[in-house]
Write a protein that holds these residues in place. Structure first.
Motif, PDB file in Angstrom:
ATOM      1  N   GLU A 224      -4.427  -9.231  -0.184  1.00 55.83           N
ATOM      2  CA  GLU A 224      -5.628  -9.701  -0.136  1.00 55.83           C
ATOM      3  C   GLU A 224      -6.423  -9.091  -1.675  1.00 55.83           C
ATOM      4  N   ASN A 225      -6.223  -9.277  -2.313  1.00 50.45           N
ATOM      5  CA  ASN A 225      -7.943  -8.766  -4.026  1.00 50.45           C
ATOM      6  C   ASN A 225      -6.023  -7.937  -4.189  1.00 50.45           C
ATOM      7  N   HIS A 226      -4.869  -8.879  -4.538  1.00 50.83           N
ATOM      8  CA  HIS A 226      -4.518  -7.061  -4.621  1.00 50.83           C
ATOM      9  C   HIS A 226      -4.262  -7.615  -6.583  1.00 50.83           C
ATOM     10  N   VAL A 227      -4.232  -6.186  -7.487  1.00 51.49           N
ATOM     11  CA  VAL A 227      -3.645  -6.658  -8.498  1.00 51.49           C
ATOM     12  C   VAL A 227      -2.419  -6.159  -9.371  1.00 51.49           C
ATOM     13  N   TRP A 228      -1.876  -6.902 -10.014  1.00 58.86           N
ATOM     14  CA  TRP A 228      -0.810  -5.977 -11.024  1.00 58.86           C
ATOM     15  C   TRP A 228      -1.716  -5.336 -12.144  1.00 58.86           C
ATOM     16  N   GLU A 229      -0.868  -4.309 -12.028  1.00 52.10           N
ATOM     17  CA  GLU A 229      -1.103  -3.664 -13.972  1.00 52.10           C
ATOM     18  C   GLU A 229      -0.026  -3.513 -14.600  1.00 52.10           C
ATOM     19  N   ALA A 230       0.320  -2.727 -15.556  1.00 51.59           N
ATOM     20  CA  ALA A 230       0.719  -2.620 -16.224  1.00 51.59           C
ATOM     21  C   ALA A 230       0.311  -2.485 -17.993  1.00 51.59           C
ATOM     22  N   GLY A 231       1.549  -1.072 -18.336  1.00 47.36           N
ATOM     23  CA  GLY A 231       1.420  -0.065 -19.808  1.00 47.36           C
ATOM     24  C   GLY A 231       0.456   0.500 -19.871  1.00 47.36           C
ATOM     25  N   ALA A 232      -1.171   0.426 -20.179  1.00 48.74           N
ATOM     26  CA  ALA A 232      -1.915   1.034 -20.083  1.00 48.74           C
ATOM     27  C   ALA A 232      -3.216   1.236 -19.016  1.00 48.74           C
ATOM     28  N   PHE A 251       4.054  -4.017 -12.197  1.00 50.98           N
ATOM     29  CA  PHE A 251       3.612  -3.781 -10.859  1.00 50.98           C
ATOM     30  C   PHE A 251       2.375  -3.509 -10.175  1.00 50.98           C
ATOM     31  N   THR A 252       2.395  -3.661  -8.421  1.00 52.29           N
ATOM     32  CA  THR A 252       1.419  -3.826  -7.741  1.00 52.29           C
ATOM     33  C   THR A 252       1.993  -3.636  -6.492  1.00 52.29           C
ATOM     34  N   ALA A 253       1.010  -3.560  -5.704  1.00 58.54           N
ATOM     35  CA  ALA A 253       1.665  -2.502  -4.120  1.00 58.54           C
ATOM     36  C   ALA A 253       1.297  -4.404  -3.790  1.00 58.54           C
ATOM     37  N   VAL A 306      10.063  11.881   5.573  1.00 58.95           N
ATOM     38  CA  VAL A 306       9.472  13.119   4.562  1.00 58.95           C
ATOM     39  C   VAL A 306       7.714  13.389   5.739  1.00 58.95           C
ATOM     40  N   ASP A 307       7.274  11.630   5.654  1.00 60.07           N
ATOM     41  CA  ASP A 307       6.052  11.574   6.626  1.00 60.07           C
ATOM     42  C   ASP A 307       5.747   9.974   7.365  1.00 60.07           C
ATOM     43  N   GLU A 308       4.571   9.806   7.512  1.00 59.96           N
ATOM     44  CA  GLU A 308       4.884   8.825   8.031  1.00 59.96           C
ATOM     45  C   GLU A 308       5.316   7.351   7.425  1.00 59.96           C
ATOM     46  N   GLY A 309       4.061   7.609   6.616  1.00 62.16           N
ATOM     47  CA  GLY A 309       4.336   6.764   4.688  1.00 62.16           C
ATOM     48  C   GLY A 309       5.575   6.610   4.352  1.00 62.16           C
ATOM     49  N   ALA A 310       6.300   7.716   4.510  1.00 63.76           N
ATOM     50  CA  ALA A 310       7.951   7.354   3.816  1.00 63.76           C
ATOM     51  C   ALA A 310       8.000   6.795   4.057  1.00 63.76           C
ATOM     52  N   SER A 311       8.381   5.376   5.356  1.00 67.30           N
ATOM     53  CA  SER A 311       9.490   5.314   5.589  1.00 67.30           C
ATOM     54  C   SER A 311       8.697   3.298   5.204  1.00 67.30           C
ATOM     55  N   TYR A 312       7.433   3.493   4.493  1.00 66.93           N
ATOM     56  CA  TYR A 312       6.623   2.000   4.206  1.00 66.93           C
ATOM     57  C   TYR A 312       7.162   1.682   2.350  1.00 66.93           C
ATOM     58  N   LEU A 313       7.064   0.667   1.586  1.00 71.34           N
ATOM     59  CA  LEU A 313       6.735   0.513   0.513  1.00 71.34           C
ATOM     60  C   LEU A 313       5.459   1.042   0.215  1.00 71.34           C
ATOM     61  N   GLY A 314       5.516   1.360  -0.836  1.00 70.35           N
ATOM     62  CA  GLY A 314       4.129   1.488  -1.842  1.00 70.35           C
ATOM     63  C   GLY A 314       4.052   1.040  -3.105  1.00 70.35           C
ATOM     64  N   GLU A 315       4.721   0.446  -4.066  1.00 69.59           N
ATOM     65  CA  GLU A 315       5.023  -0.619  -5.058  1.00 69.59           C
ATOM     66  C   GLU A 315       6.094  -1.475  -4.914  1.00 69.59           C
ATOM     67  N   VAL A 316       5.424  -2.407  -5.867  1.00 62.07           N
ATOM     68  CA  VAL A 316       6.918  -3.513  -6.020  1.00 62.07           C
ATOM     69  C   VAL A 316       6.244  -3.686  -7.759  1.00 62.07           C
ATOM     70  N   ALA A 317       7.501  -3.729  -8.414  1.00 62.11           N
ATOM     71  CA  ALA A 317       7.819  -3.182 -10.030  1.00 62.11           C
ATOM     72  C   ALA A 317       8.704  -4.365 -10.665  1.00 62.11           C
ATOM     73  N   LEU A 318       8.155  -5.362 -11.916  1.00 61.75           N
ATOM     74  CA  LEU A 318       8.922  -6.602 -12.085  1.00 61.75           C
ATOM     75  C   LEU A 318       9.172  -5.712 -13.521  1.00 61.75           C
ATOM     76  N   VAL A 319      10.485  -6.234 -13.632  1.00 63.16           N
ATOM     77  CA  VAL A 319      11.267  -5.612 -15.100  1.00 63.16           C
ATOM     78  C   VAL A 319      11.710  -6.847 -15.250  1.00 63.16           C
ATOM     79  N   PRO A 320      12.136  -7.064 -16.718  1.00 65.00           N
ATOM     80  CA  PRO A 320      13.140  -7.912 -17.046  1.00 65.00           C
ATOM     81  C   PRO A 320      14.808  -7.534 -17.219  1.00 65.00           C
ATOM     82  N   TYR A 321      15.394  -8.270 -16.258  1.00 62.41           N
ATOM     83  CA  TYR A 321      17.220  -7.797 -16.699  1.00 62.41           C
ATOM     84  C   TYR A 321      17.540  -7.753 -17.895  1.00 62.41           C
TER      85      TYR A 321
END
Length: 408
Positions: A224-232, A251-253, A306-321
């Protein structure tokens, strides 16, 4: 060539780290890249920086350490190293990282050693990495060729020709032509990325559904309330900077416990000086429950533990082919470039891509569904037939990617 080199140095200093008059710049660089690092230092002094501080690294000594150092070393981080980075960050210094390494520098090393060193470093440097992920200071990563890396990318060329070919590929990727207008071109590019992130933010998707012919069948819930970021990004003192040179991503989380299904990597991953290739990950309620790889599976298993959080995702990024790096058809064996040729995911730490996230503590971000970890590892999943469907909160399904490219 000299003009292109200086244009690149200016780009990293003026657009990447965006060094301000009177500001200190920390440059981390392999010793093999010393001539270019010095050129970057000169470019920083040209814009009246206060001081350039060099932090040198060495692939040879890194390998020697992992092969021969006392075992206890990999669970320790000296206080001076922590203070070096955190003190300069607290003083609003800018950081420029010149990333160039042999992709197989640690081949044959016991994978538990770099995994333990990563865990120890993540714990010791937690404050610095928190400040970095929250964009509290300006930082930038750029790359230049070294012989061992170039020969991995162009194995059938002589060493000299491979280095020249890699230089040309890097210049193309970062929009360097030698005409002195790279800074202008980058401002235009950043404007286009900003328009794309605004479109995605307007949709406010609840889920993303991935599929392709490799076998990827993955559903990712967004917080909820996620935001997409890009560039600067914008630093604590209000300075725009570009963390990655090049960058083509939006990208976002993901929601930490909202990932289910299987994803197949589309490109090899270089991690801890080893190549991991042809691998897949299976997720259940966010957690990675299975990993398989034809090459480097032991390294991958160590990385996601490496730690507990390493087995979960932290980023979703979209890049055109259909992007400049993808169209070059070059496999760089360098995440900085390969992640900008392909949609990618990352396991480990989430960037605070949520409304008000930059002001939240790690505990608050975790309560909002974002992952917490001492690691962050990007891996590539995009293909020419990638389909991504965005599902809105009212159940509408919007094609976000069709045949590997943006459809919105």
């Amino acid at each position: 060539m000299e003009n292109k080199l200086y244009e690149y140095a200016r780009l990293l200093v003026e657009i990447g780290a965006n060094v301000q008059k009177g500001q200190t710049l920390i440059i981390s660089s392999p010793i093999e890249c010393a001539p270019f690092a010095r050129m970057c230092a000169g470019a920083a002094y040209d814009v009246d920086c206060r001081e350039v501080v060099m932090n040198w690294t060495d692939d040879f000594l890194t390998r020697e350490k992992y092969m021969r150092a006392d075992d206890a070393v990999f669970d320790e981080v000296p206080e001076w190293k922590v203070r070096f980075f955190t003190d300069y960050a607290n003083q609003n210094a800018a950081f420029l990282h010149i990333y160039a390494s042999d992709p197989e520098n640690l081949k044959g090393v016991d994978p538990s050693r770099p995994a333990r060193a990563s865990m120890a470093g993540g714990n010791a440097m937690k404050d610095y990495y928190r400040m970095q992920s929250a964009s509290e200071f300006a930082w930038c990563i750029g790359s230049i060729p070294i012989k061992a890396w170039a020969k991995n990318v162009f194995p059938h060329m002589s060493c000299e020709k491979a280095v020249d070919a890699l230089w040309n590929a890097i210049f193309d990727a970062v929009r360097i032509t030698g005409d002195g207008n790279a800074v202008k071109r980058w401002r235009e590019h950043l404007g286009k990325l900003s328009e794309r992130k605004q479109k995605l933010n307007e949709f406010n998707f609840k889920y993303l559904k991935y599929s392709n012919s490799l076998g990827t069948d993955l559903t990712i819930e967004l917080p909820e309330n996620h935001v997409w970021e890009a560039g600067a990004d914008i630093s604590r003192i209000g300075v725009d900077f570009v963390a990655n040179m090049p960058t083509e991503e939006v990208f976002t989380a993901p929601r930490r416990d909202g990932v289910n299904g299987i994803v197949f990597a589309s490109r090899p991953l270089v991690h801890d000086g080893n190549i991991i290739d042809k691998f897949s990950m299976t997720f259940k309620d966010g957690r990675i429950t299975e990993v398989h790889a034809e090459k480097g599976e032991d390294v991958l298993r160590a990385a996601v533990a490496v730690d507990e959080g390493a087995s979960y995702l932290g980023e979703v990024a979209l890049v055109p082919y259909d992007s400049p790096i993808s169209n070059s058809k070059i496999l760089f064996y360098n995440t900085l470039f390969d992640e900008n040729a392909s949609c990618h995911l990352a396991f480990g730490e989430a960037y605070p891509c949520i409304k008000g996230g930059a002001q939240m503590s790690r505990e608050e971000l975790l309560r909002h569904g974002l992952n917490d970890s001492n690691t962050h590892v990007d891996f590539m999943v995009g293909t020419s037939d990638m389909s991504i469907i965005g599902v809105t909160h009212d159940g509408r399904e919007i094609p976000v990617f069709v045949n590997g490219n943006f459809a919105v």
